[in-house]
Design a protein around this motif. Structure first.
Motif: not given
Length: 142
Positions: A105-129
């Motif tokens: 619904g929102m990928d490559a759509k306008f929000l507040d006048g700008w084109v936004i992109f939505a994708e699945y977030a990648r998990p953070r690597p564990p601390p120290g890795q």
């Protein structure tokens, strides 16, 4: 390489450029620009949203994405000094299915006048890795 792909994706999504192409040609061009070397995203209930206007608020982000499912939490990452958006944020849905609907619904759509992109977030690597090569290339812009 990732920077060039992002630029091509943004160029193809702008209304003036996309209107000059027919729908099949635009789809083929976007597929060619994406390349096949990028791994398929791992579905997650959290979305990474980029391309936000610096005046976009967390409330506006929450409101926009809640049309597609139950939003548990939304956050626009802001600059400490100015308080304005850094251009990206995160949206957490109740289910992975709702997150998929949010991307559609929102990928490559306008929000507040700008084109936004939505994708699945990648998990953070564990601390120290050490970060992966993909993380390095995204941050450095190469």
């Amino acid at each position: 390489m990732a920077m060039r792909l992002g630029f091509a994706r943004r160029l193809l999504s702008t209304s003036s450029f996309a209107s000059q192409l027919s729908a099949p040609a635009a789809t083929a061009a976007a597929t060619a620009a994406a390349g096949s070397d990028k791994p398929a995203p791992i579905p997650s209930d959290t979305l990474f949203v980029s391309g936000l206007n610096k005046r976009t608020t967390t409330e506006k982000l929450h409101e926009s994405f809640s049309q597609f499912g139950q939003v548990v939490h939304a956050k626009v990452v802001t600059d400490r000094n100015s308080g304005y958006s850094k251009g990206f944020g995160f949206v957490k849905y109740a289910t992975i299915e709702d997150a998929g609907k949010g991307i559609e619904g929102m990928d490559a759509k306008f929000l507040d006048g700008w084109v936004i992109f939505a994708e699945y977030a990648r998990p953070r690597p564990p601390p120290g890795q050490a970060p992966t090569q993909d993380t390095f290339t995204r941050r450095s812009g190469y």
